[in-house]
Write a protein that holds these residues in place. Structure first.
Motif, PDB file in Angstrom:
ATOM      1  N   ILE A   1     -40.911  17.123   8.586  1.00  0.00           N
ATOM      2  CA  ILE A   1     -39.738  17.308   7.735  1.00  0.00           C
ATOM      3  C   ILE A   1     -39.898  18.543   6.848  1.00  0.00           C
ATOM      4  CG2 ILE A   1     -38.513  16.328   5.747  1.00  0.00           C
ATOM      5  CD1 ILE A   1     -38.785  13.622   6.968  1.00  0.00           C
ATOM      6  N   GLU A   2     -41.123  18.758   6.360  1.00  0.00           N
ATOM      7  CA  GLU A   2     -41.355  19.836   5.399  1.00  0.00           C
ATOM      8  C   GLU A   2     -41.306  21.225   6.033  1.00  0.00           C
ATOM      9  OE1 GLU A   2     -43.093  16.034   4.166  1.00  0.00           O
ATOM     10  OE2 GLU A   2     -43.380  17.304   5.941  1.00  0.00           O
ATOM     11  N   THR A   3     -41.552  21.319   7.345  1.00  0.00           N
ATOM     12  CA  THR A   3     -41.705  22.647   7.954  1.00  0.00           C
ATOM     13  C   THR A   3     -40.714  22.959   9.068  1.00  0.00           C
ATOM     14  OG1 THR A   3     -43.372  21.729   9.470  1.00  0.00           O
ATOM     15  CG2 THR A   3     -44.168  22.695   7.419  1.00  0.00           C
ATOM     16  N   ILE A   4     -39.967  21.980   9.563  1.00  0.00           N
ATOM     17  CA  ILE A   4     -39.061  22.242  10.680  1.00  0.00           C
ATOM     18  C   ILE A   4     -37.976  23.229  10.264  1.00  0.00           C
ATOM     19  CG2 ILE A   4     -37.553  20.279  10.177  1.00  0.00           C
ATOM     20  CD1 ILE A   4     -37.209  19.947  13.222  1.00  0.00           C
ATOM     21  N   THR A   5     -37.649  24.143  11.153  1.00  0.00           N
ATOM     22  CA  THR A   5     -36.634  25.158  10.858  1.00  0.00           C
ATOM     23  C   THR A   5     -35.270  24.712  11.392  1.00  0.00           C
ATOM     24  OG1 THR A   5     -36.995  26.348  12.950  1.00  0.00           O
ATOM     25  CG2 THR A   5     -38.369  26.960  11.051  1.00  0.00           C
ATOM     26  N   PHE A   6     -34.245  25.416  10.946  1.00  0.00           N
ATOM     27  CA  PHE A   6     -32.887  25.114  11.403  1.00  0.00           C
ATOM     28  C   PHE A   6     -32.774  25.320  12.908  1.00  0.00           C
ATOM     29  CE2 PHE A   6     -28.628  26.708  12.480  1.00  0.00           C
ATOM     30  CZ  PHE A   6     -27.861  25.621  12.092  1.00  0.00           C
ATOM     31  N   GLU A   7     -33.373  26.395  13.427  1.00  0.00           N
ATOM     32  CA  GLU A   7     -33.300  26.684  14.868  1.00  0.00           C
ATOM     33  C   GLU A   7     -33.969  25.577  15.687  1.00  0.00           C
ATOM     34  OE1 GLU A   7     -34.259  28.796  12.536  1.00  0.00           O
ATOM     35  OE2 GLU A   7     -32.470  30.102  12.536  1.00  0.00           O
ATOM     36  N   ASP A   8     -35.157  25.142  15.238  1.00  0.00           N
ATOM     37  CA  ASP A   8     -35.866  24.077  15.957  1.00  0.00           C
ATOM     38  C   ASP A   8     -35.084  22.764  15.898  1.00  0.00           C
ATOM     39  OD1 ASP A   8     -37.910  25.770  16.616  1.00  0.00           O
ATOM     40  OD2 ASP A   8     -39.167  25.211  14.912  1.00  0.00           O
ATOM     41  N   ALA A   9     -34.451  22.515  14.772  1.00  0.00           N
ATOM     42  CA  ALA A   9     -33.668  21.282  14.622  1.00  0.00           C
ATOM     43  C   ALA A   9     -32.485  21.263  15.580  1.00  0.00           C
ATOM     44  CB  ALA A   9     -33.193  21.143  13.178  1.00  0.00           C
ATOM     45  N   MET A  10     -31.808  22.399  15.715  1.00  0.00           N
ATOM     46  CA  MET A  10     -30.648  22.462  16.591  1.00  0.00           C
ATOM     47  C   MET A  10     -31.046  22.354  18.061  1.00  0.00           C
ATOM     48  SD  MET A  10     -28.227  22.435  14.498  1.00  0.00           S
ATOM     49  CE  MET A  10     -26.870  22.629  15.647  1.00  0.00           C
ATOM     50  N   GLU A  11     -32.281  22.765  18.388  1.00  0.00           N
ATOM     51  CA  GLU A  11     -32.769  22.636  19.757  1.00  0.00           C
ATOM     52  C   GLU A  11     -32.827  21.171  20.176  1.00  0.00           C
ATOM     53  OE1 GLU A  11     -34.030  24.773  22.311  1.00  0.00           O
ATOM     54  OE2 GLU A  11     -32.823  26.245  21.257  1.00  0.00           O
ATOM     55  N   LEU A  12     -33.092  20.288  19.219  1.00  0.00           N
ATOM     56  CA  LEU A  12     -33.217  18.864  19.532  1.00  0.00           C
ATOM     57  C   LEU A  12     -31.905  18.270  20.046  1.00  0.00           C
ATOM     58  CD1 LEU A  12     -35.312  17.744  16.427  1.00  0.00           C
ATOM     59  CD2 LEU A  12     -36.137  18.169  18.756  1.00  0.00           C
ATOM     60  N   PHE A  13     -30.789  18.883  19.685  1.00  0.00           N
ATOM     61  CA  PHE A  13     -29.493  18.336  20.095  1.00  0.00           C
ATOM     62  C   PHE A  13     -29.099  18.791  21.505  1.00  0.00           C
ATOM     63  CE2 PHE A  13     -29.397  17.800  15.545  1.00  0.00           C
ATOM     64  CZ  PHE A  13     -28.866  16.527  15.415  1.00  0.00           C
ATOM     65  N   LYS A  14     -29.987  19.526  22.155  1.00  0.00           N
ATOM     66  CA  LYS A  14     -29.756  19.857  23.558  1.00  0.00           C
ATOM     67  C   LYS A  14     -30.120  18.688  24.465  1.00  0.00           C
ATOM     68  CE  LYS A  14     -30.378  24.858  23.082  1.00  0.00           C
ATOM     69  NZ  LYS A  14     -31.168  26.039  23.525  1.00  0.00           N
ATOM     70  N   LEU A  15     -30.758  17.674  23.864  1.00  0.00           N
ATOM     71  CA  LEU A  15     -31.105  16.461  24.596  1.00  0.00           C
ATOM     72  C   LEU A  15     -30.178  15.331  24.170  1.00  0.00           C
ATOM     73  CD1 LEU A  15     -34.997  16.656  24.252  1.00  0.00           C
ATOM     74  CD2 LEU A  15     -33.640  17.294  26.242  1.00  0.00           C
ATOM     75  N   PRO A  16     -29.861  14.386  25.054  1.00  0.00           N
ATOM     76  CA  PRO A  16     -30.263  14.365  26.471  1.00  0.00           C
ATOM     77  C   PRO A  16     -29.546  15.439  27.289  1.00  0.00           C
ATOM     78  CG  PRO A  16     -28.742  12.586  26.020  1.00  0.00           C
ATOM     79  CD  PRO A  16     -29.028  13.220  24.695  1.00  0.00           C
ATOM     80  N   LYS A  17     -30.227  15.869  28.340  1.00  0.00           N
ATOM     81  CA  LYS A  17     -29.614  16.868  29.217  1.00  0.00           C
ATOM     82  C   LYS A  17     -29.860  16.499  30.677  1.00  0.00           C
ATOM     83  CE  LYS A  17     -33.333  20.222  29.943  1.00  0.00           C
ATOM     84  NZ  LYS A  17     -33.679  21.654  29.952  1.00  0.00           N
ATOM     85  N   LYS A  18     -28.960  16.949  31.540  1.00  0.00           N
ATOM     86  CA  LYS A  18     -29.085  16.694  32.975  1.00  0.00           C
ATOM     87  C   LYS A  18     -30.063  17.704  33.578  1.00  0.00           C
ATOM     88  CE  LYS A  18     -24.251  15.229  33.056  1.00  0.00           C
ATOM     89  NZ  LYS A  18     -22.896  15.519  33.580  1.00  0.00           N
ATOM     90  N   VAL A  19     -30.936  17.192  34.452  1.00  0.00           N
ATOM     91  CA  VAL A  19     -31.922  18.076  35.074  1.00  0.00           C
ATOM     92  C   VAL A  19     -31.758  18.153  36.585  1.00  0.00           C
ATOM     93  CG1 VAL A  19     -33.641  17.848  33.270  1.00  0.00           C
ATOM     94  CG2 VAL A  19     -33.600  16.177  35.111  1.00  0.00           C
ATOM     95  N   GLY A  20     -30.745  17.477  37.127  1.00  0.00           N
ATOM     96  CA  GLY A  20     -30.519  17.572  38.562  1.00  0.00           C
ATOM     97  C   GLY A  20     -30.250  16.223  39.206  1.00  0.00           C
ATOM     98  N   LEU A  21     -30.264  16.218  40.549  1.00  0.00           N
ATOM     99  CA  LEU A  21     -30.002  15.010  41.318  1.00  0.00           C
ATOM    100  C   LEU A  21     -31.221  14.635  42.155  1.00  0.00           C
ATOM    101  CD1 LEU A  21     -26.413  15.748  42.665  1.00  0.00           C
ATOM    102  CD2 LEU A  21     -27.021  14.244  40.769  1.00  0.00           C
ATOM    103  N   PHE A  22     -31.400  13.343  42.338  1.00  0.00           N
ATOM    104  CA  PHE A  22     -32.447  12.812  43.203  1.00  0.00           C
ATOM    105  C   PHE A  22     -31.905  11.551  43.852  1.00  0.00           C
ATOM    106  CE2 PHE A  22     -36.488  10.212  43.536  1.00  0.00           C
ATOM    107  CZ  PHE A  22     -36.883  10.798  44.725  1.00  0.00           C
ATOM    108  N   GLU A  23     -31.920  11.531  45.186  1.00  0.00           N
ATOM    109  CA  GLU A  23     -31.361  10.400  45.943  1.00  0.00           C
ATOM    110  C   GLU A  23     -29.898  10.170  45.562  1.00  0.00           C
ATOM    111  OE1 GLU A  23     -34.046   7.267  44.889  1.00  0.00           O
ATOM    112  OE2 GLU A  23     -35.569   7.890  46.349  1.00  0.00           O
ATOM    113  N   ASP A  24     -29.190  11.265  45.389  1.00  0.00           N
ATOM    114  CA  ASP A  24     -27.761  11.250  45.044  1.00  0.00           C
ATOM    115  C   ASP A  24     -27.482  10.591  43.692  1.00  0.00           C
ATOM    116  OD1 ASP A  24     -27.090  12.519  47.426  1.00  0.00           O
ATOM    117  OD2 ASP A  24     -26.957  10.618  48.517  1.00  0.00           O
ATOM    118  N   LYS A  25     -28.505  10.478  42.854  1.00  0.00           N
ATOM    119  CA  LYS A  25     -28.341   9.921  41.514  1.00  0.00           C
ATOM    120  C   LYS A  25     -28.767  10.967  40.484  1.00  0.00           C
ATOM    121  CE  LYS A  25     -27.248   5.697  42.898  1.00  0.00           C
ATOM    122  NZ  LYS A  25     -25.948   5.052  42.591  1.00  0.00           N
TER     123      LYS A  25
END
Length: 216
Positions: free
Chosen positions: A55-79
């Motif tokens: 909490i004491e050291t995290i930057t605004f840029e690093d914090a905003m990176e966290l909101f990129k998750l969850p993210k899609k990484v592709g398909l496997f077995e049509d799922k």
């Protein structure tokens, strides 16, 4: 509570997409980043801090990176495969199943090929830990656990008696051990219920009987 929250909260900046404040604080399950405030009409968005972030050291840029998750990484077995960070760390979700990411793999950098391999490796481990499946019931099987072989029978995990050879165990043995194991939980629950009922009886006072007067 509000004072304690204020002491453990930092304002990091403003979300350029919504114009809402971005802050970091301690939540119910640990440190998190929040976009928005409880007073907003829309509920705030949350993202848990990753291992090594504070909490004491995290930057605004690093914090905003966290909101990129969850993210899609592709398909496997049509799922679809989705990577996210949960209470117990980063994981892949695929076909309603969850697969933990090995240490050293950044969920934001995870590729489709890596995700597929993680799923395949986990499935292979699950296959290898199954020593034997009983023909009479596929839900009854002997597995290799952390402390040695055990029997998984539906929702029950049964210990194998000492000195018993795995090869000699029959389905009849499984049923016998499952029946002997099941009443333990029921008996304990019944005793707890009896104690509660008894305690309730002793604490409940009888209401005084009303006197009736005869009318002439």
């Amino acid at each position: 509570v509000n004072a304690d929250r204020a002491n453990n909260e930092r304002e990091l900046g403003v979300d350029p997409a919504t114009g809402k404040p971005v802050s970091v604080r301690i939540g119910k399950f640990g440190p998190l980043v929040q976009i928005g405030s409880p007073d907003d009409e829309e509920k705030p968005r949350f993202a848990s801090l990753r291992k090594g972030q504070m909490i004491e050291t995290i930057t605004f840029e690093d914090a905003m990176e966290l909101f990129k998750l969850p993210k899609k990484v592709g398909l496997f077995e049509d799922k679809e495969m989705t990577v996210a960070i949960g209470r117990f760390g980063p994981y892949i979700r695929h076909n309603s199943a969850f697969y933990s990411l090995p240490k050293g793999i950044d969920p934001l950098d995870l590729t489709e090929e890596e995700a597929v391999q993680i799923i395949k490796d986990k499935r292979q481990k699950d296959i290898e830990k199954v020593i034997r499946v009983f023909d009479e019931n596929p839900d009854a099987q002997i597995e290799q656990g952390r402390w040695g072989p055990f029997i998984r029978f539906g929702k029950q995990n049964l210990k194998i008696p000492k000195g018993t050879e795995v090869e000699t165990i029959t389905y009849a043995d499984v049923l016998k051990w499952a029946e002997a194991d099941a009443p333990k939980g029921k008996a304990a629950k019944a005793k707890t219920t009896e104690k509660k009922v008894a305690a309730k009886k002793t604490t409940t006072k009888k209401a005084p009987a009303k006197k009736t007067t005869k009318s002439k």
